[in-house]
Design a protein around this motif. Structure first.
Motif, PDB file in Angstrom:
ATOM      1  N   THR A   1       1.702  -2.864   6.464  1.00  0.00           N
ATOM      2  CA  THR A   1       1.661  -1.962   5.393  1.00  0.00           C
ATOM      3  C   THR A   1       1.477  -0.503   5.744  1.00  0.00           C
ATOM      4  O   THR A   1       1.837   0.331   4.977  1.00  0.00           O
ATOM      5  CB  THR A   1       0.719  -2.461   4.488  1.00  0.00           C
ATOM      6  OG1 THR A   1      -0.761  -2.325   4.648  1.00  0.00           O
ATOM      7  CG2 THR A   1       0.911  -3.965   3.821  1.00  0.00           C
TER       8      THR A   1
ATOM      9  N   TYR B   1      -1.038  -0.350   0.384  1.00  0.00           N
ATOM     10  CA  TYR B   1      -1.614  -0.827  -0.757  1.00  0.00           C
ATOM     11  C   TYR B   1      -2.801  -0.143  -1.084  1.00  0.00           C
ATOM     12  O   TYR B   1      -2.896  -0.011  -2.392  1.00  0.00           O
ATOM     13  CB  TYR B   1      -1.662  -2.335  -0.799  1.00  0.00           C
ATOM     14  CG  TYR B   1      -0.420  -3.137  -0.681  1.00  0.00           C
ATOM     15  CD1 TYR B   1       0.771  -2.925  -2.013  1.00  0.00           C
ATOM     16  CD2 TYR B   1      -0.027  -4.006   0.298  1.00  0.00           C
ATOM     17  CE1 TYR B   1       2.033  -3.760  -1.821  1.00  0.00           C
ATOM     18  CE2 TYR B   1       1.312  -4.513   0.322  1.00  0.00           C
ATOM     19  CZ  TYR B   1       2.163  -4.671  -0.732  1.00  0.00           C
ATOM     20  OH  TYR B   1       3.282  -5.245  -0.653  1.00  0.00           O
TER      21      TYR B   1
ATOM     22  N   TYR C   1       6.111  -6.773  -8.295  1.00  0.00           N
ATOM     23  CA  TYR C   1       5.477  -6.772  -6.870  1.00  0.00           C
ATOM     24  C   TYR C   1       6.517  -6.531  -5.991  1.00  0.00           C
ATOM     25  O   TYR C   1       6.421  -5.712  -4.903  1.00  0.00           O
ATOM     26  CB  TYR C   1       4.608  -7.942  -6.533  1.00  0.00           C
ATOM     27  CG  TYR C   1       4.266  -7.893  -5.023  1.00  0.00           C
ATOM     28  CD1 TYR C   1       3.481  -7.203  -4.207  1.00  0.00           C
ATOM     29  CD2 TYR C   1       5.095  -8.909  -3.933  1.00  0.00           C
ATOM     30  CE1 TYR C   1       3.073  -7.360  -3.032  1.00  0.00           C
ATOM     31  CE2 TYR C   1       4.949  -8.968  -2.872  1.00  0.00           C
ATOM     32  CZ  TYR C   1       3.917  -8.201  -2.156  1.00  0.00           C
ATOM     33  OH  TYR C   1       3.588  -8.278  -0.754  1.00  0.00           O
TER      34      TYR C   1
ATOM     35  N   SER D   1       6.975  -2.965  -3.741  1.00  0.00           N
ATOM     36  CA  SER D   1       6.786  -3.202  -2.042  1.00  0.00           C
ATOM     37  C   SER D   1       7.928  -2.740  -1.326  1.00  0.00           C
ATOM     38  O   SER D   1       7.958  -2.034  -0.431  1.00  0.00           O
ATOM     39  CB  SER D   1       6.424  -4.608  -1.774  1.00  0.00           C
ATOM     40  OG  SER D   1       5.288  -4.960  -2.469  1.00  0.00           O
TER      41      SER D   1
ATOM     42  N   GLY E   1       3.918   0.555  -3.137  1.00  0.00           N
ATOM     43  CA  GLY E   1       2.907   0.219  -2.871  1.00  0.00           C
ATOM     44  C   GLY E   1       1.702   0.662  -3.509  1.00  0.00           C
ATOM     45  O   GLY E   1       0.558   1.098  -3.108  1.00  0.00           O
TER      46      GLY E   1
ATOM     47  N   GLY F   1      -0.451  -1.429  -5.262  1.00  0.00           N
ATOM     48  CA  GLY F   1      -1.526  -2.146  -4.882  1.00  0.00           C
ATOM     49  C   GLY F   1      -2.341  -2.935  -5.825  1.00  0.00           C
ATOM     50  O   GLY F   1      -3.320  -3.557  -5.623  1.00  0.00           O
TER      51      GLY F   1
ATOM     52  N   ILE G   1      -1.473  -8.053  -4.977  1.00  0.00           N
ATOM     53  CA  ILE G   1      -1.606  -8.416  -3.651  1.00  0.00           C
ATOM     54  C   ILE G   1      -1.275  -9.804  -3.267  1.00  0.00           C
ATOM     55  O   ILE G   1      -2.210 -10.626  -3.865  1.00  0.00           O
ATOM     56  CB  ILE G   1      -2.634  -7.608  -3.009  1.00  0.00           C
ATOM     57  CG1 ILE G   1      -2.568  -6.237  -3.213  1.00  0.00           C
ATOM     58  CG2 ILE G   1      -2.554  -7.883  -1.340  1.00  0.00           C
ATOM     59  CD1 ILE G   1      -2.038  -5.096  -2.900  1.00  0.00           C
TER      60      ILE G   1
END
Length: 376
Positions: free
Chosen positions: A143, A150, A249, A253, A258, A260, A263
């Motif tokens: 990431t 995130y 999500y 992503s 991102g 967060g 997750i």
């Protein structure tokens, strides 16, 4: 000497560059040409590029302000509901446990929030899987270098923060180089597919329509295999996610936003959590690669590239052609000018222009034979 001479002309054109100039226009015949000519629409000719840029900036500011207003309208009532719920839960806890003072409860909540912001969950006495196991650390590293970030887990030590800065400084450029190299390789079959569409549909549709259909297929492939199907998998693996949460999500992503808030693998009871994190990291890397491929296909269509409207010159020369690289020999825009066929193994395209010979009714034998003109 007043008569005109005509003969059969066969021109072999190499695939690295072809540009035929006429008195009225310039036409790019091959997509792998190092030069492209894109003319702005006639309705935009009176407007300068600076005026268009100012107008675009104004529209962008309006778009940004509109987004802020809509988010505020949609999210403020939900936020207020959560605040009311927290007040009720807090008040109920103090009434049930009168021995606990309000200051002590506030101190406990502060510590829990601080730990949560650092990626440490206080649920079940913080006895969950550690965040810095190898699988979790690999997920965090991915990431960082993909710029998703995130923010749910961050380095806790000073040395960890320093190493994170150095690691990102080196890792982000390396990742961009690797992603660019992978996209270049993926463009080869992508251009082959476009050539196949041109060969099948070139006699029915204009090149622009074929390229838009090609873009639609690429976008559909990305949406199906990197958004819809993975969202179904995440909705199955994550006990607290519905399909909308999973799709949200995936999109957040792969676009490297991102946020967060979601997750994968953060559930306390998640089985095989480190392996799950590693597989998710691989999905993110591959998904970002195909997202860049989709953007490259979109960018290569001049009619959809709004950046050309702000060019300071009328013709945009030496444009980098992403899809029509020299190794692929694509034929963007050539279908409506000549009927081209691939003649040799070295990517040589042969365009045959035949004009009937008519110097007189009975030409001499030496004049009736075909002449050949080869261009380097």
């Amino acid at each position: 000497m007043g008569g005109k001479y005509y003969s059969d002309v066969e021109i072999n054109l190499k695939s690295d560059k072809l540009l035929i100039e006429s008195e009225r226009e310039k036409l790019p015949l091959l997509g792998n040409s190092s030069e492209k000519y894109y003319e702005k629409p006639s309705c935009l000719e009176p407007c300068s590029s600076s005026a268009l840029l100012v107008l675009y900036l104004f529209g962008f500011c309006v778009f940004l302000i509109s987004g802020a207003a809509i988010f505020s309208i949609l999210e403020s009532p939900v936020e207020e509901q959560f605040r009311d719920r927290m007040r009720m839960v807090r008040q109920k806890f103090l009434e049930t446990h009168p021995s606990v003072s309000d200051d002590e409860l506030e101190s406990l909540i502060t510590e829990i929030v601080l730990a949560s912001n650092r990626g440490v969950s206080a649920i079940k006495n913080a006895s969950g899987t550690p965040n810095w196991s190898f699988g979790q650390s690999l997920f965090f590293s991915s990431t960082v270098i993909t710029t998703i970030g995130y923010g749910h887990v961050t380095p806790l030590s000073r040395s960890g923060k320093i190493f994170c800065v150095l690691y990102a400084t080196v890792g982000i450029p390396l990742t961009l180089v690797l992603l660019s190299a992978l996209v270049e390789r993926l463009l080869v079959p992508t251009v082959w597919f476009l050539q196949f569409l041109n060969s099948r549909l070139g006699h029915l549709y204009q090149p622009l329509n074929i390229r838009l259909f090609h873009l639609f297929i690429i976008v559909s492939f990305f949406v199906i295999f990197f958004l819809l199907i993975p969202a179904t998998i995440f909705a199955t693996c994550e006990p607290e996610w519905n399909y909308l949460d999973s799709f949200y999500y995936c999109f957040i992503s792969l676009t490297t936003i991102g946020l967060g808030d979601y997750i994968p693998g953060d559930s306390i009871n998640q089985p095989n959590r480190p392996i799950y994190k590693i597989v998710t990291a691989a999905y993110l890397f591959i998904g970002i690669t195909f997202m860049m491929l989709t953007l490259a296909v979109f960018y290569d269509i001049p009619q959809l590239n709004l950046g050309m409207l702000f060019s300071t010159s009328n013709d945009v020369n030496s444009e980098k052609v992403r899809l029509a690289g020299s190794s692929t020999g694509s034929q963007y825009g050539a279908g409506d000018v000549f009927n081209s066929t691939t003649a040799t193994d070295d990517n040589t395209h042969r365009h045959v222009v035949r004009v009937r010979s008519r110097r007189d009714d009975s030409p001499s034998p030496e004049e009736s034979g075909p002449k050949e003109l080869r261009l380097p």
